[in-house]
Design a protein around this motif. Structure first.
Motif, mmCIF file in Angstrom:
data_model
loop_
_atom_site.group_PDB
_atom_site.id
_atom_site.type_symbol
_atom_site.label_atom_id
_atom_site.label_comp_id
_atom_site.label_asym_id
_atom_site.label_seq_id
_atom_site.Cartn_x
_atom_site.Cartn_y
_atom_site.Cartn_z
ATOM 1 N N VAL A 110 -2.888 12.259 1.966
ATOM 2 C CA VAL A 110 -2.900 11.619 0.651
ATOM 3 C C VAL A 110 -1.493 11.723 0.072
ATOM 4 O O VAL A 110 -0.884 12.789 0.065
ATOM 5 C CB VAL A 110 -3.906 12.314 -0.301
ATOM 6 N N SER A 111 -0.998 10.585 -0.399
ATOM 7 C CA SER A 111 0.333 10.562 -0.990
ATOM 8 C C SER A 111 0.195 10.637 -2.501
ATOM 9 O O SER A 111 -0.661 9.969 -3.085
ATOM 10 C CB SER A 111 1.026 9.265 -0.558
ATOM 11 N N TYR A 112 1.042 11.458 -3.127
ATOM 12 C CA TYR A 112 0.919 11.612 -4.584
ATOM 13 C C TYR A 112 2.242 11.392 -5.316
ATOM 14 O O TYR A 112 2.452 11.885 -6.433
ATOM 15 C CB TYR A 112 0.310 12.970 -4.939
ATOM 16 N N HIS B 146 9.502 -2.930 1.459
ATOM 17 C CA HIS B 146 9.015 -1.573 1.726
ATOM 18 C C HIS B 146 9.958 -0.579 1.044
ATOM 19 O O HIS B 146 11.135 -0.499 1.391
ATOM 20 C CB HIS B 146 8.930 -1.329 3.242
ATOM 21 N N THR B 147 9.404 0.163 0.090
ATOM 22 C CA THR B 147 10.245 1.029 -0.740
ATOM 23 C C THR B 147 10.307 2.443 -0.187
ATOM 24 O O THR B 147 9.286 3.051 0.131
ATOM 25 C CB THR B 147 9.660 1.099 -2.179
ATOM 26 N N ILE B 148 11.546 2.954 -0.153
ATOM 27 C CA ILE B 148 11.784 4.306 0.358
ATOM 28 C C ILE B 148 12.794 4.974 -0.559
ATOM 29 O O ILE B 148 13.737 4.319 -1.009
ATOM 30 C CB ILE B 148 12.349 4.206 1.797
ATOM 31 N N ALA C 207 -2.508 8.338 -5.247
ATOM 32 C CA ALA C 207 -3.625 9.070 -5.847
ATOM 33 C C ALA C 207 -3.202 9.650 -7.193
ATOM 34 O O ALA C 207 -4.020 9.794 -8.110
ATOM 35 C CB ALA C 207 -4.087 10.173 -4.906
ATOM 36 N N ASP C 208 -1.922 9.988 -7.336
ATOM 37 C CA ASP C 208 -1.409 10.548 -8.600
ATOM 38 C C ASP C 208 -1.616 9.575 -9.760
ATOM 39 O O ASP C 208 -1.849 9.987 -10.901
ATOM 40 C CB ASP C 208 0.085 10.889 -8.470
ATOM 41 N N VAL C 209 -1.548 8.283 -9.471
ATOM 42 C CA VAL C 209 -1.622 7.272 -10.532
ATOM 43 C C VAL C 209 -3.003 7.272 -11.198
ATOM 44 O O VAL C 209 -3.140 6.955 -12.376
ATOM 45 C CB VAL C 209 -1.271 5.878 -9.956
ATOM 46 N N GLU D 88 0.826 -1.221 0.000
ATOM 47 C CA GLU D 88 0.000 0.000 0.000
ATOM 48 C C GLU D 88 0.855 1.262 0.000
ATOM 49 O O GLU D 88 0.325 2.369 -0.155
ATOM 50 C CB GLU D 88 -0.911 0.017 1.239
ATOM 51 N N GLY D 89 2.167 1.091 0.220
ATOM 52 C CA GLY D 89 3.044 2.268 0.337
ATOM 53 C C GLY D 89 3.379 2.546 1.796
ATOM 54 O O GLY D 89 3.694 3.688 2.173
ATOM 55 N N LYS D 90 3.358 1.494 2.600
ATOM 56 C CA LYS D 90 3.631 1.647 4.045
ATOM 57 C C LYS D 90 5.017 2.236 4.279
ATOM 58 O O LYS D 90 5.194 3.124 5.115
ATOM 59 C CB LYS D 90 3.530 0.269 4.748
ATOM 60 N N GLY D 91 6.010 1.732 3.515
ATOM 61 C CA GLY D 91 7.394 2.188 3.704
ATOM 62 C C GLY D 91 7.507 3.689 3.502
ATOM 63 O O GLY D 91 8.098 4.404 4.309
ATOM 64 N N GLY E 182 6.192 -6.274 -8.085
ATOM 65 C CA GLY E 182 6.536 -6.616 -6.702
ATOM 66 C C GLY E 182 7.898 -6.094 -6.279
ATOM 67 O O GLY E 182 8.877 -6.247 -7.015
ATOM 68 N N SER E 183 7.976 -5.493 -5.073
ATOM 69 C CA SER E 183 9.244 -4.963 -4.568
ATOM 70 C C SER E 183 10.179 -6.091 -4.162
ATOM 71 O O SER E 183 11.395 -5.929 -4.158
ATOM 72 C CB SER E 183 9.007 -4.087 -3.330
ATOM 73 N N THR E 184 9.629 -7.243 -3.806
ATOM 74 C CA THR E 184 10.462 -8.361 -3.346
ATOM 75 C C THR E 184 10.762 -9.321 -4.481
ATOM 76 O O THR E 184 11.885 -9.799 -4.625
ATOM 77 C CB THR E 184 9.751 -9.087 -2.177
HETATM 78 P P1 GDP Z 1 4.837 -1.265 0.965
HETATM 79 O O1 GDP Z 1 5.188 -2.712 0.891
HETATM 80 O O2 GDP Z 1 3.469 -1.050 1.528
HETATM 81 O O3 GDP Z 1 5.860 -0.419 1.659
HETATM 82 O O4 GDP Z 1 4.752 -0.771 -0.552
HETATM 83 P P2 GDP Z 1 5.830 -1.086 -1.723
HETATM 84 O O5 GDP Z 1 7.051 -0.314 -1.471
HETATM 85 O O6 GDP Z 1 5.954 -2.550 -1.915
HETATM 86 O O7 GDP Z 1 5.031 -0.576 -2.995
HETATM 87 C C1 GDP Z 1 4.634 0.748 -3.115
HETATM 88 C C2 GDP Z 1 5.263 1.325 -4.407
HETATM 89 O O8 GDP Z 1 4.629 2.535 -4.710
HETATM 90 C C3 GDP Z 1 6.722 1.655 -4.241
HETATM 91 O O9 GDP Z 1 7.346 1.526 -5.494
HETATM 92 C C4 GDP Z 1 6.696 3.115 -3.802
HETATM 93 O O10 GDP Z 1 7.891 3.815 -4.144
HETATM 94 C C5 GDP Z 1 5.552 3.633 -4.600
HETATM 95 N N1 GDP Z 1 4.764 4.708 -3.976
HETATM 96 C C6 GDP Z 1 4.417 4.884 -2.669
HETATM 97 N N2 GDP Z 1 3.566 5.927 -2.539
HETATM 98 C C7 GDP Z 1 3.361 6.399 -3.784
HETATM 99 C C8 GDP Z 1 2.543 7.444 -4.318
HETATM 100 O O11 GDP Z 1 1.804 8.123 -3.617
HETATM 101 N N3 GDP Z 1 2.582 7.619 -5.683
HETATM 102 C C9 GDP Z 1 3.349 6.867 -6.500
HETATM 103 N N4 GDP Z 1 3.313 7.105 -7.807
HETATM 104 N N5 GDP Z 1 4.127 5.873 -6.025
HETATM 105 C C10 GDP Z 1 4.125 5.636 -4.705
#
Ligand code: GDP
Ligand code: IMO
Ligand code: MG
Length: 422
Positions: free
Chosen positions: A402-404, A42-44, A332-334, A15-18, A298-300
């Motif tokens: 809201v993250s964009y 978790h992507t940062i 939300a940007d997507v 969901e974008g937890k990272g 998938g990030s993994t």
């Molecule tokens: P997590 O496992 O919940 O931490 O999520 P992931 O990192 O696996 O997947 C989320 C993906 O969406 C990653 O590539 C993030 O960099 C990206 N991301 C997170 N928030 C946003 C956002 O608001 N907009 C966009 N375009 N990408 C985002």
């Protein structure tokens, strides 16, 4: 006094937890992972550099004082060592700020092989696991066989390892997966080397850590998502740990009464990686468009994620189960200018309209409400704010942010527009 806020996934993970934790982690003394293991990704972003964390709590990339790998986790030493080393070049004092629970369980190389063998034996009905050894290692924990971090400090560690490995080798024969055994030649030396590397880190007896830190604010970082919970998710297409708020106290050794606030994270749409029911899954053509726009891989594992519309029925279930106090919407940007734009508000279960997540979710068909697409993720965009109000009205909880975009500062504070408006 210890206060714990929980941040967890309200859908099927990713969901974008990272990203969100990176944004808010500086408000906390400790960020702690309470379940899961290297199945998480978790992507940062730090200065345009993409970091994917599998075990390390996301506060390690912010300036959070301590980051705890909690007792509820299963840890693959090889992946953890790799993560730590790659991060050391980018982030200060990783070793000083990382704490590891003595009770966290170890993923052995044979667990990874067993995961692969189990998936292979299931054929078409495979779970689509990340093949990181998650289910076999949690099985050993509940079966009371697991090796834990405490064991790496004991004299009989190698003997215990060998005994458990022998058992796993027998199981691999049952799976007719002897062909996988040769991988151990590579994996085992790396595994023991990584154990050596970890030995000098700071290990903790979790409940006493909380006691010694006294006035401490903790952010519990969920992995996976509510719909992948072992009990309440789309069983058997789930992970092997409990991913919900109820798991925080068990995974970190804190009393449930110390939980102050639960923050849910949900994408503006839905994704799922791996197999199993997904009511709002889009036809492949639309799914592919969203996958490209949102980078939904998938990030993994790098697998393409399945994409679907926002499912408010499932999201309501998640907010109920977790006691979510506030929701953060990501990506939300997507969906900007995405037409048509839909959200599921009911399910059709064999001719009956329901608003419940049932334990046989493959039998429901979503009923949608169509919304007007927005042109900008902005408080001034009427259609965007109407999307947020629809979510708030349906869930009866506020959307606070809201993250964009993937970067830390790409975040909008939202004043409630729906029933939550004061
Ligand atoms: P997590 O496992 O919940 O931490 O999520 P992931 O990192 O696996 O997947 C989320 C993906 O969406 C990653 O590539 C993030 O960099 C990206 N991301 C997170 N928030 C946003 C956002 O608001 N907009 C966009 N375009 N990408 C985002
Ligand atoms: P984060 O923390 C998305 C999925 C797998 C598979 C099922 C079981 O990044 O949100 P497992 O390896 O746990 O036995 O796989 O769960 N899964 C995830 N999906 N995000 C994750 O973590 C996931 N962790 C596991 O794809 O369907
Ligand atoms: Mg992820």
């Amino acid at each position: 006094m210890i206060t714990v806020d929980v941040l967890l996934g309200s859908q099927w993970g990713d969901e974008g937890k990272g990203k969100i934790i990176h944004t808010i982690a500086d408000d906390y003394d400790v960020v702690a992972r309470f379940q899961g293991g290297p199945n998480a990704g978790h992507t940062i972003y730090v200065n345009d550099k993409k970091i994917i964390l599998h075990h390390l709590p996301s506060g390690i990339v912010a300036s959070t004082r301590y980051n705890l790998i909690g007792a509820g986790m299963v840890v693959d030493p090889i992946t953890l060592k790799r993560e730590i080393i790659s991060l050391t070049e980018l982030v200060d004092s990783v070793k000083e700020r990382l704490l590891i629970s003595l009770r966290a369980a170890l993923i052995m190389p044979t667990h990874i092989l067993l995961d692969k063998a189990s998936e292979r034996s299931k054929g078409k009905s495979s779970i689509g696991s990340t093949q990181r050894g998650i289910a076999p290692s949690y099985m050993d924990r509940t079966g009371r066989n697991a090796l834990r971090m405490i064991d790496i400090h004991q004299k009989d560690f190698e003997d215990r390892y060998k005994r458990l490995k022998e058992k796993h080798l027998k199981l691999l024969k049952v799976y007719e997966a002897e062909d996988l055994i040769s991988h151990l030649e590579d994996m085992e030396p790396q595994w023991f080397e990584s154990i050596e590397f970890l030995r000098s880190f700071q290990f903790v007896n979790d409940p006493y850590l909380w006691e010694s830190l006294r006035d401490v604010s903790v952010l519990a970082e969920g992995a996976q998502g509510t719909m992948l919970d072992i009990q309440w998710g789309t069983y058997p297409y789930v992970t092997s740990s409990s991913t919900i708020t109820g798991s925080v106290a068990i995974g970190l050794g804190i009393p449930p009464s110390k939980i102050r606030k639960v923050i849910g994270v949900a994408k503006a749409y839905t994704t799922r990686v791996g197999n199993g029911p997904f009511p709002t899954e889009m036809p492949e053509e639309i799914s592919e468009k969203l996958r490209q726009r949102g980078g939904e891989y998938g990030s993994t594992t790098g697998r393409p994620r399945r994409c679907g519309w926002l499912d408010l029925v499932a999201l309501k279930y998640a907010t109920m189960l977790n006691g979510v106090d506030e929701l953060i919407i990501t990506k939300a940007d997507v969906l900007t200018d995405f037409e048509p734009l839909k959200v599921a508000v009911e399910y059709d279960l064999e001719g009956k309209r329901i608003r419940e997540v049932v334990p046989y979710l493959d039998r429901v068909k979503p009923i949608y409400q169509e919304l007007k697409p927005w042109q900008q993720v902005s408080l001034d965009d009427e259609n965007f704010m109407s999307f947020i109000a629809t979510i708030e009205d349906y869930l009866s909880i506020p959307v606070t942010m809201v993250s964009y975009g993937p970067h830390r500062d790409q975040i909008l504070s939202v004043k409630s527009m729906g029933t939550m408006a004061s």
